[in-house]
Design a protein around this motif. Structure first.
Motif, PDB file in Angstrom:
ATOM      1  N   GLU A  18      -8.362 -12.881  26.807  1.00 17.69           N
ATOM      2  CA  GLU A  18      -8.309 -14.498  27.261  1.00 17.69           C
ATOM      3  C   GLU A  18      -7.549 -14.948  26.704  1.00 17.69           C
ATOM      4  O   GLU A  18      -7.665 -14.843  25.405  1.00 17.69           O
ATOM      5  N   ASP A  19      -6.701 -16.243  27.302  1.00 14.95           N
ATOM      6  CA  ASP A  19      -6.466 -17.152  26.728  1.00 14.95           C
ATOM      7  C   ASP A  19      -7.331 -17.890  25.779  1.00 14.95           C
ATOM      8  O   ASP A  19      -8.525 -17.758  25.989  1.00 14.95           O
ATOM      9  N   ARG A  24      -5.545 -13.242  22.026  1.00 19.39           N
ATOM     10  CA  ARG A  24      -4.149 -13.627  22.282  1.00 19.39           C
ATOM     11  C   ARG A  24      -3.648 -14.526  21.262  1.00 19.39           C
ATOM     12  O   ARG A  24      -2.423 -13.990  21.179  1.00 19.39           O
ATOM     13  N   LYS A  25      -4.313 -15.508  20.539  1.00 17.28           N
ATOM     14  CA  LYS A  25      -4.009 -15.640  19.194  1.00 17.28           C
ATOM     15  C   LYS A  25      -2.881 -14.942  18.454  1.00 17.28           C
ATOM     16  O   LYS A  25      -1.510 -14.980  17.927  1.00 17.28           O
ATOM     17  N   ARG A  26      -3.962 -13.517  17.968  1.00 14.88           N
ATOM     18  CA  ARG A  26      -3.481 -12.530  16.739  1.00 14.88           C
ATOM     19  C   ARG A  26      -1.355 -12.095  18.215  1.00 14.88           C
ATOM     20  O   ARG A  26      -0.576 -11.831  17.309  1.00 14.88           O
ATOM     21  N   SER A  27      -1.621 -11.370  19.076  1.00 17.13           N
ATOM     22  CA  SER A  27      -0.326 -10.996  19.910  1.00 17.13           C
ATOM     23  C   SER A  27       0.371 -11.971  20.274  1.00 17.13           C
ATOM     24  O   SER A  27       1.544 -11.706  20.369  1.00 17.13           O
ATOM     25  N   ARG A  49       7.238 -10.118  28.010  1.00 20.41           N
ATOM     26  CA  ARG A  49       5.896  -9.418  27.681  1.00 20.41           C
ATOM     27  C   ARG A  49       4.820 -10.151  29.445  1.00 20.41           C
ATOM     28  O   ARG A  49       5.573 -11.099  29.782  1.00 20.41           O
ATOM     29  N   ALA A  50       4.237  -8.943  29.096  1.00 23.12           N
ATOM     30  CA  ALA A  50       3.139  -9.115  30.875  1.00 23.12           C
ATOM     31  C   ALA A  50       2.961 -10.421  31.191  1.00 23.12           C
ATOM     32  O   ALA A  50       3.089 -10.995  32.623  1.00 23.12           O
ATOM     33  N   ASP A  51       2.388 -11.187  30.130  1.00 18.79           N
ATOM     34  CA  ASP A  51       1.812 -12.136  30.577  1.00 18.79           C
ATOM     35  C   ASP A  51       2.867 -13.635  30.357  1.00 18.79           C
ATOM     36  O   ASP A  51       2.093 -14.809  31.407  1.00 18.79           O
ATOM     37  N   ARG A  52       4.214 -13.148  30.616  1.00 21.94           N
ATOM     38  CA  ARG A  52       5.895 -14.235  30.785  1.00 21.94           C
ATOM     39  C   ARG A  52       6.088 -13.576  31.786  1.00 21.94           C
ATOM     40  O   ARG A  52       7.365 -14.504  31.549  1.00 21.94           O
ATOM     41  N   ILE A  53       5.628 -13.048  33.152  1.00 27.22           N
ATOM     42  CA  ILE A  53       6.812 -12.538  33.722  1.00 27.22           C
ATOM     43  C   ILE A  53       6.283 -13.375  34.890  1.00 27.22           C
ATOM     44  O   ILE A  53       5.651 -14.302  35.841  1.00 27.22           O
ATOM     45  N   ASP A  54       7.789 -14.126  35.476  1.00 21.37           N
ATOM     46  CA  ASP A  54       7.331 -15.422  36.210  1.00 21.37           C
ATOM     47  C   ASP A  54       8.372 -15.634  37.519  1.00 21.37           C
ATOM     48  O   ASP A  54       8.347 -16.258  38.180  1.00 21.37           O
TER      49      ASP A  54
END
Length: 248
Positions: A18-19, A24-27, A49-54
């Motif tokens: 989670e945010d 998340r901090k380590r990744s 990265r998956a969470d940065r696909i816009d």
């Protein structure tokens, strides 16, 4: 310098969480401080990265598409995240370049253990440098030999095909490889048993040392009794040798 349209894509698979979570901090730190300076700045890949696909769309479908289409995939196996292994298996199956990372000190599951993996040791500067060098070397080799890709899945497929061949040499090769695979599993299991034994032995030694320390700390030292001041001890006094002096 290549333009964005010309850049090859490197897709990063990793545990996200989670945010604001520690995961998340380590990744984020691994991506920004380790992967990005080398992959994006030195080798000029476009890093995703998956969470940065816009791009609008179904995220799971987009992830799988990036895993299939990307020129390079980097997978962080730290904490043995289930999604990471699922996504890595897809990359293994299509026989395209990938690099495996894992936090130093963590064990790699047997099925992917034979694959060369970079250990991330962020406890000291030399460990970080070693990890950076390992990443550079693997990317360089991938660029030189992009088709030289192997994985447990592709090996299994090759064995299955060869086992159906009428060529006696291929059949014998399959038998040898299967035997080596079983031998490797046996050695891996023995290593796990030995590792567990050593761990238990270490825990037992720590427990025993703790109990000994408690016993020692609870024992009151006996005072040393000094002889009276009026007794003059002659250091040259002979020991008593008369047997009659001792009474039963």
């Amino acid at each position: 310098m290549t333009t964005n349209s010309e850049k090859q894509i490197c897709f990063v698979i990793c545990p996200l969480g989670e945010d604001g979570s520690e995961t998340r901090k380590r990744s984020d730190e691994i991506l920004e401080l380790l992967i990005k300076p080398i992959v994006e700045m030195e080798f000029e890949y476009s890093l995703i990265r998956a969470d940065r696909i816009d791009t609008p769309g179904v995220i799971t479908t987009q992830i799988i598409q990036y895993i299939i289409d990307s020129h390079l995939v980097i997978a962080d196996l730290t904490d043995q995240n289930a999604n990471v292994f699922y996504e890595l298996a897809i990359r293994h199956a299509i026989k395209k370049p990938y690099i495996q990372l894992i936090k130093a000190g963590q064990k790699i599951p047997f099925d992917v253990a034979p694959t060369r993996t970079i250990y991330i040791d962020d406890s000291n500067l030399s460990g970080i440098r070693k990890c950076e060098d390992g990443l550079r070397k693997q990317i360089s080799n991938i660029q030189k030999y992009p088709d030289n890709v192997d994985s447990p899945i592709t090996q299994a497929i090759a064995l299955s095909v060869s086992s159906k061949s009428d060529d006696p040499v291929e059949k014998r090769t399959v038998e040898i490889l299967k035997y080596l695979n079983q031998l490797g599993k046996g050695l891996h299991n023995q290593q796990r048993v030995l590792s567990a034994h050593i761990t238990k032995q270490g825990e037992w030694n720590v427990y025993l040392n703790g109990q000994i320390d408690k016993i020692i700390s609870n024992v009151e030292p006996k005072p040393v009794i000094a002889p009276p001041d009026d007794i003059d001890l002659d250091p040259d006094l002979d020991l008593v040798e008369d047997e009659d002096f001792f009474v039963d």
